[in-house]
Motif scaffolding. Sequence first.
Motif, PDB file in Angstrom:
ATOM      1  N   VAL A  61       2.082  12.890 -23.428  1.00 17.69           N
ATOM      2  CA  VAL A  61       2.258  12.216 -24.715  1.00 17.69           C
ATOM      3  C   VAL A  61       3.696  11.713 -24.843  1.00 17.69           C
ATOM      4  CG1 VAL A  61       2.351  12.568 -27.222  1.00 17.69           C
ATOM      5  CG2 VAL A  61       0.415  13.445 -25.914  1.00 17.69           C
ATOM      6  N   ALA A  62       4.650  12.573 -24.512  1.00 20.19           N
ATOM      7  CA  ALA A  62       6.065  12.210 -24.643  1.00 20.19           C
ATOM      8  C   ALA A  62       6.432  11.015 -23.769  1.00 20.19           C
ATOM      9  CB  ALA A  62       6.943  13.407 -24.304  1.00 20.19           C
ATOM     10  N   SER A  63       5.812  10.907 -22.608  1.00 17.38           N
ATOM     11  CA  SER A  63       6.136   9.781 -21.733  1.00 17.38           C
ATOM     12  C   SER A  63       5.355   8.516 -22.095  1.00 17.38           C
ATOM     13  CB  SER A  63       5.889  10.148 -20.264  1.00 17.38           C
ATOM     14  OG  SER A  63       4.520  10.372 -20.025  1.00 17.38           O
ATOM     15  N   SER A  64       4.246   8.649 -22.805  1.00 13.73           N
ATOM     16  CA  SER A  64       3.412   7.495 -23.150  1.00 13.73           C
ATOM     17  C   SER A  64       3.713   6.913 -24.529  1.00 13.73           C
ATOM     18  CB  SER A  64       1.931   7.888 -23.099  1.00 13.73           C
ATOM     19  OG  SER A  64       1.585   8.311 -21.810  1.00 13.73           O
ATOM     20  N   LEU A  65       4.172   7.730 -25.451  1.00 15.63           N
ATOM     21  CA  LEU A  65       4.414   7.268 -26.818  1.00 15.63           C
ATOM     22  C   LEU A  65       5.403   6.104 -26.891  1.00 15.63           C
ATOM     23  CD1 LEU A  65       3.739   7.647 -29.794  1.00 15.63           C
ATOM     24  CD2 LEU A  65       5.576   9.333 -29.916  1.00 15.63           C
ATOM     25  N   PRO A  66       6.510   6.142 -26.154  1.00 15.54           N
ATOM     26  CA  PRO A  66       7.428   4.990 -26.225  1.00 15.54           C
ATOM     27  C   PRO A  66       6.760   3.669 -25.848  1.00 15.54           C
ATOM     28  CG  PRO A  66       8.531   6.844 -25.215  1.00 15.54           C
ATOM     29  CD  PRO A  66       7.074   7.221 -25.344  1.00 15.54           C
ATOM     30  N   ALA A  67       5.895   3.683 -24.859  1.00 16.24           N
ATOM     31  CA  ALA A  67       5.212   2.447 -24.449  1.00 16.24           C
ATOM     32  C   ALA A  67       4.351   1.905 -25.589  1.00 16.24           C
ATOM     33  CB  ALA A  67       4.360   2.704 -23.210  1.00 16.24           C
ATOM     34  N   LEU A  68       3.724   2.797 -26.322  1.00 16.48           N
ATOM     35  CA  LEU A  68       2.888   2.393 -27.452  1.00 16.48           C
ATOM     36  C   LEU A  68       3.741   1.765 -28.558  1.00 16.48           C
ATOM     37  CD1 LEU A  68       0.050   2.548 -28.861  1.00 16.48           C
ATOM     38  CD2 LEU A  68       0.825   4.725 -29.787  1.00 16.48           C
ATOM     39  N   ARG A  87      16.215   8.117 -33.773  1.00 17.96           N
ATOM     40  CA  ARG A  87      16.276   8.283 -32.320  1.00 17.96           C
ATOM     41  C   ARG A  87      16.056   9.734 -31.927  1.00 17.96           C
ATOM     42  NH1 ARG A  87      20.692   4.572 -32.280  1.00 17.96           N
ATOM     43  NH2 ARG A  87      22.078   6.335 -32.429  1.00 17.96           N
ATOM     44  N   SER A  88      16.543  10.679 -32.711  1.00 20.72           N
ATOM     45  CA  SER A  88      16.425  12.078 -32.348  1.00 20.72           C
ATOM     46  C   SER A  88      14.988  12.563 -32.414  1.00 20.72           C
ATOM     47  CB  SER A  88      17.305  12.946 -33.251  1.00 20.72           C
ATOM     48  OG  SER A  88      16.844  12.906 -34.581  1.00 20.72           O
ATOM     49  N   ARG A  89      14.130  11.861 -33.120  1.00 22.03           N
ATOM     50  CA  ARG A  89      12.716  12.233 -33.214  1.00 22.03           C
ATOM     51  C   ARG A  89      11.931  11.740 -32.017  1.00 22.03           C
ATOM     52  NH1 ARG A  89      11.922  10.271 -39.264  1.00 22.03           N
ATOM     53  NH2 ARG A  89      13.343  11.708 -40.222  1.00 22.03           N
ATOM     54  N   SER A  90      12.436  10.730 -31.339  1.00 20.18           N
ATOM     55  CA  SER A  90      11.664  10.151 -30.236  1.00 20.18           C
ATOM     56  C   SER A  90      11.846  10.920 -28.970  1.00 20.18           C
ATOM     57  CB  SER A  90      12.057   8.702 -30.031  1.00 20.18           C
ATOM     58  OG  SER A  90      13.424   8.595 -29.737  1.00 20.18           O
TER      59      SER A  90
END
Length: 90
Positions: A61-68, A87-90
Amino acid sequence: MQKEGEVINTKRQIESLMEQGVIRKAGLDADALARMVSSAALGASMWVANADDPQQASKKVASSLPALLEGLLASRGAAGNLPSQARSRS
């Protein structure tokens, strides 16, 4: 089920990021985005919680969420314009 207060807070954050030029405005609705982002986060958290390997699912999830979420950005590199709190939440 989404709590309305959570969606309202997410909507306010999205509207703020739109006003700052971080998230593009053209053709996007802050309320719809807030509901979709909240639903995606809820779905991902349920998947992680129920996964055979929650730690591995969390990494996915952590690696895929930014792409979304990058598709919402006004321009490439706009994430660097995020307030440090966001930024600290991402």
